[in-house]
Design an enzyme around this catalytic site. Structure first.
Site, PDB file in Angstrom:
ATOM      1  N   LEU A 162      15.661  15.469 -45.841  1.00  0.00           N
ATOM      2  CA  LEU A 162      15.691  15.861 -47.247  1.00  0.00           C
ATOM      3  C   LEU A 162      14.813  14.880 -48.010  1.00  0.00           C
ATOM      4  CD1 LEU A 162      19.504  16.604 -47.875  1.00  0.00           C
ATOM      5  CD2 LEU A 162      17.657  18.271 -47.687  1.00  0.00           C
ATOM      6  N   ASP A 163      14.081  15.380 -48.997  1.00  0.00           N
ATOM      7  CA  ASP A 163      13.227  14.504 -49.791  1.00  0.00           C
ATOM      8  C   ASP A 163      14.059  13.424 -50.475  1.00  0.00           C
ATOM      9  OD1 ASP A 163      11.064  16.038 -49.073  1.00  0.00           O
ATOM     10  OD2 ASP A 163      11.053  17.213 -50.935  1.00  0.00           O
ATOM     11  N   LYS A 164      13.405  12.348 -50.848  1.00  0.00           N
ATOM     12  CA  LYS A 164      14.083  11.208 -51.459  1.00  0.00           C
ATOM     13  C   LYS A 164      14.853  11.611 -52.714  1.00  0.00           C
ATOM     14  CE  LYS A 164      13.092   6.463 -52.935  1.00  0.00           C
ATOM     15  NZ  LYS A 164      12.030   5.428 -53.126  1.00  0.00           N
ATOM     16  N   HIS A 174       8.060  19.955 -48.054  1.00  0.00           N
ATOM     17  CA  HIS A 174       8.334  20.250 -49.468  1.00  0.00           C
ATOM     18  C   HIS A 174       8.423  21.760 -49.725  1.00  0.00           C
ATOM     19  CE1 HIS A 174       8.057  16.125 -50.478  1.00  0.00           C
ATOM     20  NE2 HIS A 174       6.747  16.024 -50.580  1.00  0.00           N
TER      21      HIS A 174
END
Length: 228
Positions: free
Chosen positions: A100-102, A183
């Site tokens: 998962l993105d930051k 993304h």
């Protein structure tokens, strides 16, 4: 290892719940009632609760509620990482399932089982991930239809696979996708002229956070493990 740790690792009980059951005399080790949570046990001990044997799990399967600003990695020189949220004695050989993105929160798995990890992340398997997407601008029904049928992402040769979309409000949707491109959710919303302001993963297949708070994790149930 401690008996309360053994029980918290092999059942759905928290460490606190395990201590309570032990204190009440509900746990037997090698035939004897044990009432001290710090009693020493090994993987080979016969641990019983209410007459049922509790087996030590050689593989570990965790569901974790990722907070914002944590990196989906085992180490990073600049930011806190997900493995920091796992008790030190549980960390050995753990791998993160996907990423998962930051700035994204929500459900992520960690496991020691490489084959299980591959089944979830492989594009050959239709494993839907459901995200709650907060959009910068109102999202129309036409936009939702485009997301459902597939959109062309910048830099890609083929459109995205069909998605499932539920419109919650003018600026909020539930989006379920089975791919895992870089993304992807943010790029999908950009493809329909919108922007993601906040992103939260609610579920992977039929597994959800089940009451976890940010930074907490739990052991997956056998039914959850075996659905993949």
């Amino acid at each position: 290892m401690r008996l309360d740790y053994f029980l918290a690792h092999t059942t759905s009980w928290s460490r606190k719940e395990a201590k309570r059951f032990i204190a009440k005399g509900k746990i037997r080790v090698n035939g004897d009632v044990v009432t001290k949570p710090n009693a020493s046990v090994t993987e080979d001990c016969k641990v019983e609760s209410h007459g049922e044997v509790i087996l030590w799990r050689k593989e570990k399967y965790f569901a974790l509620y990722k907070p914002v600003d944590y990196v989906s990695a085992l180490e990073d020189s600049e930011s806190p990482v997900l493995i920091d949220l796992i008790e030190p004695e549980e960390r050995k050989n753990l791998k993160i399932v996907g990423r998962l993105d930051k700035d994204t929160t929500g459900l992520i798995f960690l496991t020691t089982d490489g084959q299980w990890l591959h089944r979830i992340t492989s594009p050959k398997h239709d494993c839907y991930k459901t995200y709650r997407v907060y959009c910068a601008d109102p999202i129309s029904e036409a936009n939702c239809k485009s997301l459902e049928t597939g959109v062309m992402l910048n830099g890609e040769d083929l459109p995205t696979s069909p998605a499932k979309v539920e419109r919650v409000s003018d600026t909020e949707i539930l989006l379920s996708i089975k791919e895992g491109k870089y993304h992807q959710v943010k790029r999908m919303l950009a493809a329909v002229g919108n922007r993601v302001e906040k992103l939260h993963r609610e579920a992977i297949s039929d597994v959800n956070l089940d009451g976890l708070q940010e930074g907490q994790y739990r052991i997956l149930t056998e039914d959850e493990i075996f659905q993949f």
